[in-house]
Design an enzyme around this catalytic site. Structure first.
Site, PDB file in Angstrom:
ATOM      1  N   ALA A 252      38.664  42.405  44.234  1.00 37.34           N
ATOM      2  CA  ALA A 252      38.508  42.005  45.643  1.00 37.34           C
ATOM      3  C   ALA A 252      38.112  43.143  46.574  1.00 37.34           C
ATOM      4  CB  ALA A 252      39.759  41.304  46.173  1.00 37.34           C
ATOM      5  N   ALA A 253      37.691  44.281  46.025  1.00 37.14           N
ATOM      6  CA  ALA A 253      37.197  45.351  46.913  1.00 37.14           C
ATOM      7  C   ALA A 253      35.960  44.848  47.668  1.00 37.14           C
ATOM      8  CB  ALA A 253      36.858  46.598  46.101  1.00 37.14           C
ATOM      9  N   GLY A 254      35.096  44.112  46.972  1.00 32.44           N
ATOM     10  CA  GLY A 254      33.907  43.540  47.621  1.00 32.44           C
ATOM     11  C   GLY A 254      34.311  42.523  48.686  1.00 32.44           C
ATOM     12  N   ASP A 255      35.371  41.789  48.412  1.00 37.96           N
ATOM     13  CA  ASP A 255      35.833  40.795  49.400  1.00 37.96           C
ATOM     14  C   ASP A 255      36.368  41.508  50.640  1.00 37.96           C
ATOM     15  OD1 ASP A 255      35.182  38.844  47.547  1.00 37.96           O
ATOM     16  OD2 ASP A 255      37.188  38.810  46.687  1.00 37.96           O
TER      17      ASP A 255
HETATM   18  O1  RIB Z   1      36.478  38.942  44.070  1.00 39.72           O
HETATM   19  C1  RIB Z   1      37.709  38.791  43.412  1.00 39.72           C
HETATM   20  C2  RIB Z   1      37.985  37.346  43.173  1.00 39.72           C
HETATM   21  O2  RIB Z   1      37.031  36.858  42.259  1.00 39.72           O
HETATM   22  C3  RIB Z   1      39.315  37.050  42.553  1.00 39.72           C
HETATM   23  O3  RIB Z   1      40.330  36.856  43.509  1.00 39.72           O
HETATM   24  C4  RIB Z   1      39.029  35.831  41.693  1.00 39.72           C
HETATM   25  O4  RIB Z   1      39.703  34.695  42.104  1.00 39.72           O
HETATM   26  C5  RIB Z   1      37.521  35.645  41.721  1.00 39.72           C
HETATM   27  O5  RIB Z   1      37.146  34.665  42.608  1.00 39.72           O
END
Ligand code: RIB
Length: 305
Positions: A252-255
């Protein structure tokens, strides 16, 4: 609500996370160090990131009628995401992700989409009024492509800035690319989108990004992990260095980058300011375990030395 608000149209998953010293080889059995469930899904993670930083953040997604939905909704709502526009699917279960994190914090992810892939263009249209009330719309590719395309159309019609995080990557129609103000691939995603291999140098990344600009994307923002991110516009490329950190979990670094970038833009920050901020938030997120659990508040970021 004013137009400082953010709308995220995307997925939510329950992440099943195993931490092991290394990734297993095909056919190999390994003992892991720990197992945990964390709220995840790229859409939900990006929404939580923006909300925890202080942005008024609305989420459109589809979850199953099950216990995972209850836990995910509870978590997102307690992190400040407005969940009034969630749809519930009676047939498909809530999405899940199986994640392995190795000793260096790198991750491997397999997603079982469930209800996420039932989020339809009609679902998004049913929430049309929202588009006229937000300044930034953010989407990813864990929902059907036609739903992303409709989201982009509605964002453009409403005059909102549209950010597309093309993850997981697939080839995108030119009509969709033309509606994207900011496309935010990582290096691997950029290779697939641009249809060319990228070498280890920045010029090679710029060339690939240029191919997407040529198809009508407004700006390409390539996330390059510990090297930072590269902002590519017609005729210019600028590298924003990342802060060096000891990674515990890069999931989730990209998120974190996308959620923070959307938040900063919604606050009227300039693009360079928003990229600096997003780099910092992404670096912070890799020092903590989990997806949504790794997103910082504004105070965490201010205090982070
Ligand atoms: O970007 C990370 C996410 O990718 C995780 O939380 C997982 O659920 C997938 O969607």
């Amino acid at each position: 609500m004013d137009r400082n608000a953010i709308l995220v149209v995307g997925s939510a998953n329950m992440d099943m996370v195993v931490v092991a010293e290394k990734f297993p080889q095909p056919g190999e059995t390994l003992f892991g160090r720990q197992f945990n469930m964390y709220p995840g899904g790229k859409g939900a993670n990006q929404a939580v990131c923006a909300a925890k930083l202080g942005g008024e953040t609305h989420f459109i997604g589809r979850m199953g009628n099950d216990l995972f939905r209850e836990r995910l909704v509870q978590n997102m709502a307690s992190d400040g995401v407005v969940m009034d526009h969630l749809l519930i699917d009676e047939q498909e279960p809530t999405g899940i992700a199986l994640i392995t994190v190795d000793g260096g914090g790198e991750n491997e992810i397999i997603v079982i989409s469930g209800s996420n892939m039932k989020l339809s263009p009609a679902d998004v249209e049913s929430r049309l009024a929202l588009f006229n009330r937000v300044g930034v719309v953010l989407a990813q590719l864990e929902i059907p492509l036609e739903t992303v395309a409709r989201t982009a159309e509605l964002a453009a019609a409403a005059g909102a800035c549209f950010i597309l995080n093309p993850a997981p990557a697939c080839k995108l129609p030119v009509k969709l690319l033309q509606r994207v103000d900011f496309l935010t691939p990582n290096r691997l995603e950029l290779e697939l989108l641009a249809g060319m291999s990228i070498l280890d140098d920045i010029e090679s990344v710029r060339c690939a990004a240029q191919r997407l600009l040529d198809q009508g994307v407004g700006n390409v923002l390539v996330t390059l992990g510990e090297r930072g991110s590269l902002w590519v516009t017609p005729g210019e490329a600028r590298l924003f260095a990342a802060r060096r950190v000891q990674a515990v979990d890069t999931t989730a670094a990209g998120d974190a980058f996308n959620g923070a970038f959307a938040f900063a833009l919604s606050r009227g920050e300039t693009v360079p300011q928003a990229i600096h901020f997003a780099n910092r938030v992404a670096a912070f997120s890799v020092t903590r375990m989990g997806a949504q659990s790794s997103m910082p508040t504004a105070a965490d970021i201010e205090e982070w030395v």
